[in-house]
Design an enzyme around this catalytic site. Structure first.
Site, mmCIF file in Angstrom:
data_model
loop_
_atom_site.group_PDB
_atom_site.id
_atom_site.type_symbol
_atom_site.label_atom_id
_atom_site.label_comp_id
_atom_site.label_asym_id
_atom_site.label_seq_id
_atom_site.Cartn_x
_atom_site.Cartn_y
_atom_site.Cartn_z
ATOM 1 N N ASP A 202 10.538 -13.287 2.510
ATOM 2 C CA ASP A 202 10.711 -13.804 3.866
ATOM 3 C C ASP A 202 9.760 -13.165 4.875
ATOM 4 O OD1 ASP A 202 12.673 -15.715 3.442
ATOM 5 O OD2 ASP A 202 14.321 -14.300 3.687
ATOM 6 N N GLU B 154 21.302 -6.559 -0.908
ATOM 7 C CA GLU B 154 20.347 -6.902 0.154
ATOM 8 C C GLU B 154 21.065 -6.667 1.473
ATOM 9 O OE1 GLU B 154 19.132 -8.452 3.239
ATOM 10 O OE2 GLU B 154 19.580 -10.406 2.351
ATOM 11 N N ASP C 153 22.087 -11.389 -2.364
ATOM 12 C CA ASP C 153 21.537 -11.666 -1.047
ATOM 13 C C ASP C 153 22.605 -11.521 0.042
ATOM 14 O OD1 ASP C 153 19.344 -12.710 0.605
ATOM 15 O OD2 ASP C 153 20.588 -14.500 0.808
#
Length: 478
Positions: free
Chosen positions: A397, A344, A297
């Site tokens: 998200d 990411e 992430d």
């Protein structure tokens, strides 16, 4: 990393069906794997598997290494003689009406009922060679985690920042006292992890045997109230009293006028570099032992990270600070040559971030919903993709694709309809979420991952998370 063009589905383990208030590593998960295999899906992407913390978020976990005990399958424990049939019936009856209908995770009920049940199983457990081997293999993190959880239980779940000074500072005499007096609790939390790891590894083997690979998810930051920050405080930007000096977040943008204040403590990258990034290497090694592919992430934080004063009310006054950069990437690639890692790389990208991604060799991410934001100069249009990337209609998200069409600005939705060739007749034309999936599958990206909500054609009520919000329906969809 990806030997052939392939597709997969994004679905949190927590979202699986079952009667225990949350998805688990049991028979329902195996049915899901069977479905993936039958549907020709080569990848199952999940969210972080760690214990959930602040706001029920899997990105705010009390451990960067542990697995959530909520995912332990009670039915398997009964089959192994650790629970009784009446105890299973009692557990199923404690879920709220909403959770029992399998429409949402009830974290409050899990917090109340799951540990007493697992402690009952622990009272019947007789450790063998497999347990001893697990304890020895995982000691590099498990000992601190079990101690952290045991002390936290005795402290009424208070943050370690509120513990007495000797424990806060990890003075050896205080730690030895807790290891002696809380020995039973330490053993319980180790047992909990043994169950979770054993069940997860069995499920992963089941998936791999059927041609399905697991994409795991690693948050870049640890939670402030975590065993990692407590045990390794020298690696974080804390003051002499162990309070955070600077915390993580994102700057203001078109989506969040005051930015995002995550609150995670920031790393002291200089100290980590002195060890050859040993903590990170150990963390990635542990993750690669659990997953076939690892999504890391917030990759851009390795080039530059957004630093916010810990006392600030929002992220407006933060600043960008240089991260570990190529030295970190070289250390990772040196330790894990050819490892299957996804970066990411969403958010505010600079030429330096793009250069670091190219140097890493990792595939980045493309999110179709971002392609049609007319306010943003960066294009995520499918025709701009390169093969070494992973395309998503949306992530955890984002709103669902159908929900996005209902909530997007008119000019953004119009651009999407024009690009995707959608007719104005919604009743008879191609459903918009199917057009999104078609665009993802038609791109040159090596891998396409579609959230299950989009395959099901669900609206905004099925959204997994709304960034910068706390509570509500976040992380609860099943």
């Amino acid at each position: 990393m990806i030997e052939q063009r392939a597709a997969g589905i994004l679905l949190a383990v927590s979202s699986l069906d079952g009667h225990w208030g949350i998805g688990a590593f049991g028979k329902a998960a195996r049915r899901w794997v069977d479905f993936l295999a039958a549907a020709g899906q080569k990848y199952w992407q999940i969210l972080p598997l760690g214990p959930t913390g602040w706001g029920d978020s899997p990105y705010q976990s009390p451990s960067a290494f542990a697995l959530s005990p909520y995912y332990i399958d009670p039915e398997a424990l009964a089959e192994g003689g650790l629970l009784t049939a009446p105890e299973l019936e009692t557990l199923a009856g404690t879920a709220s009406e909403e959770a029992a209908s399998e429409e949402a995770v009830d974290y409050a009920a899990l917090y109340q009922n799951r540990e007493p049940l697992l402690r009952r199983a622990f009272s019947r457990f007789r450790p063998g060679a497999g347990y001893a081997r697990f304890i020895a293999e995982q000691d590099f993190w498990l000992a601190d985690y079990s101690l952290f959880m045991a002390v936290k239980r005795r402290q009424g779940a208070r943050s370690w920042l509120e513990w007495d000074e000797p424990l806060l500072r990890r003075e050896e005499e205080a730690l030895a006292h807790c290891r002696r007096d809380y020995a039973a609790d330490l053993s319980y939390y180790s047992f909990e992890q043994y169950l979770a790891f054993s069940q997860w590894r069995s499920l992963k083997a089941y998936a791999n045997d059927r041609g399905v690979s697991i994409i795991g998810d690693m948050p870049i930051y640890t939670a402030m109230d975590s065993a990692d920050t407590w045990a390794g405080s020298d690696y974080f930007q804390l003051d002499e009293r162990k309070r955070p000096l600077r915390v993580a977040g994102c700057p203001p943008d078109a989506f969040a006028g005051k930015g995002q204040l995550w609150g995670n403590p920031l790393y002291r990258w200089d100290r980590m570099a002195e060890t050859g990034f040993a903590w990170w290497i150990a963390r990635i090694r542990a993750a690669l032992s659990l997953y076939d592919v690892l999504r890391i992430d917030h990759f851009r934080g390795f080039e530059s990270y957004y630093s916010i004063d810990a006392a600030a009310p929002d992220a407006v006054g933060g600043e960008w600070v240089k991260g570990p950069g190529l030295a970190f990437i070289n250390a990772v690639n040196g330790a894990f040559p050819g490892a299957a890692i996804i970066a990411e790389d969403l958010g505010y990208l600079t030429p330096e971030v793009r250069a670091l991604l190219r140097a890493s060799g990792f595939p980045g991410m493309k999110v179709l919903q971002f392609a049609f934001d007319t306010r943003e100069p960066v294009s995520y249009m499918p025709y701009t993709y390169e093969r070494n990337c992973v395309v998503y209609t949306g992530t955890h998200d984002n709103d669902t694709a159908l929900g996005w069409f209902g909530s997007a600005r008119p000019e953004d939705a119009a651009l999407a309809r024009d690009y995707l060739g959608l007719s104005g007749d919604a009743a008879h034309g191609e459903p918009p979420q199917r057009a999104f999936i078609r665009a993802a599958f038609s791109s040159v990206a090596d891998l396409a991952i579609i959230p299950m909500q989009d395959h099901l054609g669900l609206g905004s009520a099925a959204r997994m998370n709304r960034p910068s919000t706390l509570g509500g329906s976040n992380w609860r969809w099943r």
